[in-house]
Write a protein that holds these residues in place. Sequence first.
Motif, PDB file in Angstrom:
ATOM      1  N   ASP A   1       0.826  -1.223   0.408  1.00  0.00           N
ATOM      2  CA  ASP A   1       0.357  -0.457  -0.052  1.00  0.00           C
ATOM      3  C   ASP A   1       1.196   1.653  -0.033  1.00  0.00           C
ATOM      4  O   ASP A   1       0.674   2.302  -0.804  1.00  0.00           O
ATOM      5  CB  ASP A   1      -0.806   0.290   1.027  1.00  0.00           C
ATOM      6  CG  ASP A   1      -2.315  -1.215   0.895  1.00  0.00           C
ATOM      7  OD1 ASP A   1      -2.046  -1.058  -0.124  1.00  0.00           O
ATOM      8  OD2 ASP A   1      -2.361  -1.334   1.975  1.00  0.00           O
ATOM      9  N   ARG A   2       2.199   0.993   0.571  1.00  0.00           N
ATOM     10  CA  ARG A   2       2.848   2.580   1.272  1.00  0.00           C
ATOM     11  C   ARG A   2       3.453   2.484  -0.816  1.00  0.00           C
ATOM     12  O   ARG A   2       3.640   3.519  -1.180  1.00  0.00           O
ATOM     13  CB  ARG A   2       4.527   2.244   1.424  1.00  0.00           C
ATOM     14  CG  ARG A   2       3.760   1.885   3.021  1.00  0.00           C
ATOM     15  CD  ARG A   2       4.979   2.816   3.723  1.00  0.00           C
ATOM     16  NE  ARG A   2       4.843   2.363   4.881  1.00  0.00           N
ATOM     17  CZ  ARG A   2       5.888   1.322   5.457  1.00  0.00           C
ATOM     18  NH1 ARG A   2       6.539   1.332   5.242  1.00  0.00           N
ATOM     19  NH2 ARG A   2       5.670   1.834   7.289  1.00  0.00           N
ATOM     20  N   TRP A   3       3.756   1.981  -1.174  1.00  0.00           N
ATOM     21  CA  TRP A   3       3.879   1.724  -2.925  1.00  0.00           C
ATOM     22  C   TRP A   3       2.998   1.754  -3.783  1.00  0.00           C
ATOM     23  O   TRP A   3       2.321   2.927  -4.496  1.00  0.00           O
ATOM     24  CB  TRP A   3       4.302  -0.037  -3.464  1.00  0.00           C
ATOM     25  CG  TRP A   3       5.195  -0.217  -4.976  1.00  0.00           C
ATOM     26  CD1 TRP A   3       5.883   0.435  -5.359  1.00  0.00           C
ATOM     27  CD2 TRP A   3       4.488   0.400  -5.825  1.00  0.00           C
ATOM     28  NE1 TRP A   3       5.811   0.108  -6.696  1.00  0.00           N
ATOM     29  CE2 TRP A   3       4.597   0.259  -6.735  1.00  0.00           C
ATOM     30  CE3 TRP A   3       2.812  -0.277  -5.952  1.00  0.00           C
ATOM     31  CZ2 TRP A   3       4.665  -0.048  -8.259  1.00  0.00           C
ATOM     32  CZ3 TRP A   3       2.793  -0.419  -7.464  1.00  0.00           C
ATOM     33  CH2 TRP A   3       2.965  -0.476  -8.104  1.00  0.00           C
ATOM     34  N   MET A   4       2.014   1.743  -3.523  1.00  0.00           N
ATOM     35  CA  MET A   4       0.428   1.418  -4.214  1.00  0.00           C
ATOM     36  C   MET A   4       0.139   4.027  -4.317  1.00  0.00           C
ATOM     37  O   MET A   4       0.066   4.044  -4.717  1.00  0.00           O
ATOM     38  CB  MET A   4      -0.504   1.477  -3.635  1.00  0.00           C
ATOM     39  CG  MET A   4      -1.299  -0.042  -4.487  1.00  0.00           C
ATOM     40  SD  MET A   4      -1.170  -0.499  -5.782  1.00  0.00           S
ATOM     41  CE  MET A   4      -2.868   0.549  -5.661  1.00  0.00           C
ATOM     42  N   PHE A   5       0.530   4.110  -2.873  1.00  0.00           N
ATOM     43  CA  PHE A   5       0.146   5.641  -2.423  1.00  0.00           C
ATOM     44  C   PHE A   5       1.471   6.200  -3.056  1.00  0.00           C
ATOM     45  O   PHE A   5       1.086   7.215  -4.427  1.00  0.00           O
ATOM     46  CB  PHE A   5      -0.251   5.564  -0.883  1.00  0.00           C
ATOM     47  CG  PHE A   5      -0.035   7.261  -0.377  1.00  0.00           C
ATOM     48  CD1 PHE A   5      -1.375   7.104  -0.724  1.00  0.00           C
ATOM     49  CD2 PHE A   5       1.047   8.358  -0.341  1.00  0.00           C
ATOM     50  CE1 PHE A   5      -2.004   8.459  -0.324  1.00  0.00           C
ATOM     51  CE2 PHE A   5       0.210   9.342   0.142  1.00  0.00           C
ATOM     52  CZ  PHE A   5      -1.141   9.924  -0.306  1.00  0.00           C
ATOM     53  N   TYR A   6       2.299   6.046  -2.850  1.00  0.00           N
ATOM     54  CA  TYR A   6       3.887   6.695  -3.635  1.00  0.00           C
ATOM     55  C   TYR A   6       3.083   6.935  -5.751  1.00  0.00           C
ATOM     56  O   TYR A   6       3.208   7.292  -5.954  1.00  0.00           O
ATOM     57  CB  TYR A   6       4.756   6.090  -3.382  1.00  0.00           C
ATOM     58  CG  TYR A   6       6.123   7.139  -4.106  1.00  0.00           C
ATOM     59  CD1 TYR A   6       6.732   7.971  -3.021  1.00  0.00           C
ATOM     60  CD2 TYR A   6       6.917   6.711  -5.050  1.00  0.00           C
ATOM     61  CE1 TYR A   6       7.564   7.955  -3.277  1.00  0.00           C
ATOM     62  CE2 TYR A   6       7.712   8.153  -4.784  1.00  0.00           C
ATOM     63  CZ  TYR A   6       8.116   8.358  -4.115  1.00  0.00           C
ATOM     64  OH  TYR A   6       8.869   9.587  -4.471  1.00  0.00           O
ATOM     65  N   THR A   7       2.995   5.668  -5.955  1.00  0.00           N
ATOM     66  CA  THR A   7       3.062   5.236  -7.614  1.00  0.00           C
ATOM     67  C   THR A   7       1.785   6.236  -8.108  1.00  0.00           C
ATOM     68  O   THR A   7       2.182   6.941  -9.460  1.00  0.00           O
ATOM     69  CB  THR A   7       3.152   3.989  -8.232  1.00  0.00           C
ATOM     70  OG1 THR A   7       4.068   3.363  -7.635  1.00  0.00           O
ATOM     71  CG2 THR A   7       3.349   3.219  -9.017  1.00  0.00           C
ATOM     72  N   VAL A   8       0.967   6.197  -7.289  1.00  0.00           N
ATOM     73  CA  VAL A   8      -0.096   7.360  -7.187  1.00  0.00           C
ATOM     74  C   VAL A   8      -0.544   8.644  -7.133  1.00  0.00           C
ATOM     75  O   VAL A   8      -0.221   8.827  -8.746  1.00  0.00           O
ATOM     76  CB  VAL A   8      -1.362   6.346  -6.979  1.00  0.00           C
ATOM     77  CG1 VAL A   8      -2.679   7.535  -7.175  1.00  0.00           C
ATOM     78  CG2 VAL A   8      -2.396   5.598  -7.213  1.00  0.00           C
ATOM     79  N   CYS A   9       0.732   9.191  -6.302  1.00  0.00           N
ATOM     80  CA  CYS A   9       0.564  10.435  -6.346  1.00  0.00           C
ATOM     81  C   CYS A   9       1.831  10.731  -8.049  1.00  0.00           C
ATOM     82  O   CYS A   9       1.575  11.825  -8.023  1.00  0.00           O
ATOM     83  CB  CYS A   9       1.549  10.510  -5.196  1.00  0.00           C
ATOM     84  SG  CYS A   9       0.306  10.785  -3.492  1.00  0.00           S
TER      85      CYS A   9
END
Length: 280
Positions: free
Chosen positions: A90-98
Amino acid sequence: AKAQGRNSYKIFDAQMHTQAVNRLTLETEIRKALEREEFIVYYQPIVDLLGGRLIGFEALVRWLSPTRGFVSPGEFIPIAEETGLIVQIDRWMFYTVCQQLVNWKTNFTHFPLKVSINLSAQDIRQASLIEDIDRTLAETGLEGNSIVLEITESMLIEDIDKTIDLLTQLKDRKIQISIDDFGTGYSSLNYLHRLPADNLKIDRSFVSQMEEGNRNYQVVSTIIALSNQLGLAVVAEGIETPQQLQWLQQLGCELGQGYLFSPPLASQEIETHLLKEDYE
Ligand code: C2E
Ligand code: CA
Ligand code: CA
Ligand code: CA
């Protein structure tokens, strides 16, 4: 009969062993997948049900494994949650989406869309959640007002005061809050009015089993009425047929997502099919 009983016990035992080995293998592979960046973000359009206008996307993780092919979240999210690996995903998801949002805002002028990101119970238990979010927003240069965080109903009740405090901190960053899978968890009606939430998502199970006047129809109708009273927007999930759309419109549901409009798509497809036409 006895022998048979013993036999079936053995088979069961062997099955349990195989299951345990499979889980362990999957856990190891999820770890590797994080290192090798085998995860991808897919984006499912969320639309305004009255005008059909695109208003945003829900970001959904996909795993493209070199050995297993496409693995659905239903297969690996539960194991990622049990092992705590979901926090890294989820951290990776958050960073990638940002990063993706900064890119879209740069390349498509007046990009007004919001993206919803899912959080797990594990994520909100992390003391570092807010710190991590702040760091990612600072590093990518994105403002919180393009982000919606989806939190399921059942995650909220663990410690309601702590949750309200956390959600308030997110709201301070202009991040919106969505209560996901509403209606499936424990009833949070008692404190729903205390939550600093922006919208509710009606679970797909209610929408898919809705027939005019039946119990699910009543549940959907009640959730929409309740949301209106609390000043929350409503998003219906899993809209697959024009009939479902018509009923939801009748009941005054404003927003929705589902295969009727679009499945989740890769960012490239979003750009060629949705962003160019509407915003370039
Ligand atoms: P969810 O948050 O309820 O997401 C909606 C799910 O419904 C997605 O499944 C989406 O592809 C599917 N869906 C959307 N429209 C339709 C439709 O019209 N018909 C049908 N049959 N299905 C539809 P998906 O992508 O397989 O994700 C399943 C669940 O896995 C999600 O349910 C969510 O709980 C979890 N998940 C997915 N991505 C993430 C993530 O990045 N982080 C976390 N923590 N959980 C995630
Ligand atoms: Ca969701
Ligand atoms: Ca949902
Ligand atoms: Ca769901």
